[in-house]
Design an enzyme around this catalytic site. Structure first.
Site, short mmCIF file in Angstrom:
data_model
loop_
_atom_site.label_atom_id
_atom_site.label_comp_id
_atom_site.label_asym_id
_atom_site.label_seq_id
_atom_site.Cartn_x
_atom_site.Cartn_y
_atom_site.Cartn_z
N GLY A 345 5.71 49.18 -8.57
CA GLY A 345 4.57 50.08 -8.68
C GLY A 345 3.28 49.34 -8.99
N GLY A 347 -0.42 49.79 -11.15
CA GLY A 347 -1.18 50.52 -12.16
C GLY A 347 -2.62 50.05 -12.20
N GLY A 348 -3.40 50.68 -13.08
CA GLY A 348 -4.79 50.32 -13.17
C GLY A 348 -5.03 48.93 -13.75
N GLY A 350 -2.46 46.35 -13.61
CA GLY A 350 -1.56 45.33 -13.11
C GLY A 350 -0.49 45.89 -12.20
CB VAL A 352 5.50 47.29 -12.50
CG1 VAL A 352 6.87 47.18 -13.16
CG2 VAL A 352 4.46 47.73 -13.53
CE LYS A 366 2.17 47.44 -17.39
NZ LYS A 366 1.43 48.26 -18.39
CG ASP A 465 -3.24 56.45 -19.29
OD1 ASP A 465 -3.67 57.54 -18.83
OD2 ASP A 465 -3.05 55.44 -18.58
#
Length: 641
Positions: A345, A347-348, A350, A352, A366, A465
């Site tokens: 995946g 993310g904002g 980094g 994963v 990550k 978050d």
């Protein structure tokens, strides 16, 4: 003051012996049986998995070299090749090895029927028994034409099915086994295609469904334990360090300090109660305080530039408890991710990747984006998560900090993030929508994790978050809160904290994060995000979807409130008895959590009470407004008269 031997003797009676043998927990929780394309954990053992991790009748073996290895299992003296294992369906597809290797004419000696262990297995639907008779006397005229066996211990073999009305006696041997029925009954025994079908059916094998105490294992894994079996082949729960089983909860791992006084009193002998209870409470309290409060905040040291490399971080993390996350070099990170070839995946802060440690344990790695600021997200994650130890918080196993290269190594969560399972609209990454009862259990566990973060010791951890994408699910759909990049440590005594900019994701950001007139930023901001996530789970749609225009749609909380209106006239028993009651309870709790003013929202401890309490006692929250909110009374539950 009682003597030390006296106290130790008393403790033997106070606490039952724990099943939490460390090596069993580590092995059963993280190690799987690996052979060829077969990879499976509980309820099986074999390979690197200890025998205590699986049922004695479910021990697997791996035969052959790495490239050609095949998994096998022995049932009632018959060896089978394992063709496939489906964990969710609890099915095992197997085929007799002797027939695969040597055809029908050379069964294993002595001949054994494929009798399924009915205490452990059920035969899957669609299969029926077939019996092979070897060298029957020619006088048995009712036996169908036999197949010749050349170069075998037997001269011929006859095939009898359950629909055949034959009584065969005087044969040299016979063996019975299940076979996929399919078109079997339509074939003429003399038809050459019949033999081909029979060979294909033998090569395909047959399915059995293993019996398992799924509820006991789910309860164990949800509490942070690892499922295994005791000497009586009953599900056992192995616990990590610091946890243990109790007589009242044999399939759960509990902290001794978290046990209530009522449970302790059940295990006390009259006359020893006062002395032993005081000793246990004092020792436990000291241990808890040392573990949770030791040392200065790691984030302070990081932000002040006092820690500049792996060694500095590692030495400081050790002050927060044991075991500390392991330090990895960037070279090791590349190796465990196979040079970043399996992306899980984005993310904002980094990307994963899926990885594997040298001992075979799967991990999520990550890799943080070095271009994002000064690495504050990395500092926040390490500082916050190193202070946690909870079944509903993802575990940090290791880290890397080499100049601009930064990475975090977490436990691997096989089912990914919650957002894949909650939305009705077909998303490109959606798998399926979970049952509402499962989603209810997930919301309850998330609340436990958040309450743990907020209650702290002398510091709270504010996540900032909370959203479905940051809730990860393990193989048993036990949720764990992840991604602490925006988190902040604050003093527990502080009612509000100062923020220079809004933190979070659009759709989940509390009003006070962007407009101070609603109140100060505090742990209640996490409560708002949690409430919005709960409403999304019930509604099956996103509050704000950047991929789809929402301009023509009704304000999301108002849309949810209409569902609550429709169920207002239903008769309630005070218990969750069906899906409509579960929905109503989640909606009420979610709407209380998204009240505009922080002071009107419940704490996570109160959220837990509401979720676990009677539906009938909950007060309906005021109707939400998209703007110009009206202050609401802070009354979540009805007072008993």
């Amino acid at each position: 003051m009682p003597s030390l031997p006296f106290l130790l003797f008393s403790l033997l009676f106070l606490f039952p012996v724990s099943h939490s043998i460390p090596e069993y927990f580590e092995n059963c929780r993280y190690i799987k049986f690996e052979c060829g394309e077969i990879s499976i954990g509980y309820p099986f053992s074999g390979g690197l998995r200890e025998s205590e991790c699986g049922h004695t009748g479910l021990e697997l073996q791996c035969d052959g070299d790495t490239d050609t290895a095949t998994a096998t299992i022995e049932i009632h003296g018959v060896k089978y090749k394992v063709m496939d294992i489906q964990q969710k369906r609890q099915t095992l597809r197997i085929a007799r090895e002797d027939f695969l290797k040597d055809s029908l004419c050379r069964p294993q000696t002595p001949i054994q029927d494929s009798i399924i262990d009915l205490e452990l297995f059920d035969l899957a639907p669609g299969y029926s028994n077939v019996t092979l008779f070897y060298d029957c006397p020619s006088s048995s005229s009712s036996v169908p034409s036999s197949l010749a066996c050349n170069g075998s211990d037997y001269h011929n073999v006859s095939i009898i099915t359950v629909i055949d009305d034959f009584r065969v006696e005087g044969c040299s041997a016979n063996v019975t086994f299940p076979i996929s029925w399919g078109r079997f009954s339509f074939y003429d025994r003399e038809d050459p295609d019949f033999l081909q079908f029979l060979r294909e059916a033998l090569e395909t094998g047959f399915e059995v469904k293993w019996k398992e105490d799924t509820q006991a294992c789910r309860s164990c894994t949800a509490s942070g334990g690892a499922c295994g079996f005791n000497i009586n082949n009953q599900t056992s729960c192995f616990c990590p360090f610091g946890f243990q089983n109790w007589i009242e909860s044999p399939n759960q791992c509990l902290r001794p300090v978290a046990e209530s006084k009522s449970k302790l009193k059940q295990n006390l002998f009259i006359g020893l109660a006062v002395a032993v209870t005081i000793a246990i409470v004092l020792v436990s309290a000291v241990y808890f305080l040392v573990l949770r409060c030791k040392g200065k905040s790691l984030s302070d040291h990081l932000c002040q530039g006092k820690i500049k490399d792996n060694a500095g971080i590692e030495s400081f993390i050790k002050k927060f408890g044991s075991p500390a996350p392991r330090r990895y070099s960037y070279r090791e990170i590349k190796k465990m991710t196979n040079k970043f070839d399996n992306k899980l995946g984005q993310g904002g802060y980094g990307t994963v990747y899926k990885g594997k440690l040298s001992e075979g344990r799967l991990v999520a790695v990550k890799i943080l984006d070095g271009s994002k600021g000064n690495g504050e997200d990395f500092m926040n994650e390490v500082a916050s998560i190193s202070r946690t130890s909870h079944v509903n918080i993802v575990t940090l196993l290791g880290f890397c900090f080499e100049k601009s290269k930064r990475a975090l190594v977490y436990e691997f969560m096989s089912h990914g993030s919650l957002d894949r399972f909650i939305y009705d609209r077909d998303l490109h990454h959606q798998i399926c929508r979970l049952e509402l009862k499962t989603l209810y259990d997930i919301t309850l566990d998330i609340a436990r994790g958040l309450e743990y973060l907020h209650q702290g010791c002398n510091k709270r951890i504010l996540h900032f978050d909370i959203k479905p994408h940051n809730i990860l699910l393990d193989e048993n759909f036990c949720p764990k809160i992840s991604d602490f990049g925006l988190s902040k440590l604050c003093e527990r005594k502080e009612s509000a904290i100062s923020m220079t900019c809004a933190r979070g994701t659009i759709g989940y950001i509390a009003p006070e994060m962007v407009c101070r007139s609603f109140g100060g930023v505090s742990y209640k901001s996490d409560v708002y995000s949690y409430g919005m996530m709960v409403l999304e789970i019930v509604g099956g749609r996103k509050n704000v979807d950047v991929e789809v225009s929402q301009t023509s749609e009704v304000y999301f909380p108002s849309w949810i409130y209409k569902h609550l209106d429709r169920s207002m006239n239903r008769d309630l028993s005070g218990e969750i008895i069906d899906e409509e009651d579960i929905k109503r309870k989640l909606i009420i709790v979610g709407l209380w959590c998204i009240q505009s003013y922080p002071s009107d929202r419940p704490s996570m401890a109160e959220v837990l009470e509401m979720l676990q309490g009677d539906l009938q006692s909950l007060v309906i929250p005021p109707r939400p407004f998209a703007s110009s909110p009206v202050r609401s009374p802070k009354t979540y539950t009805k007072t008993s008269s």
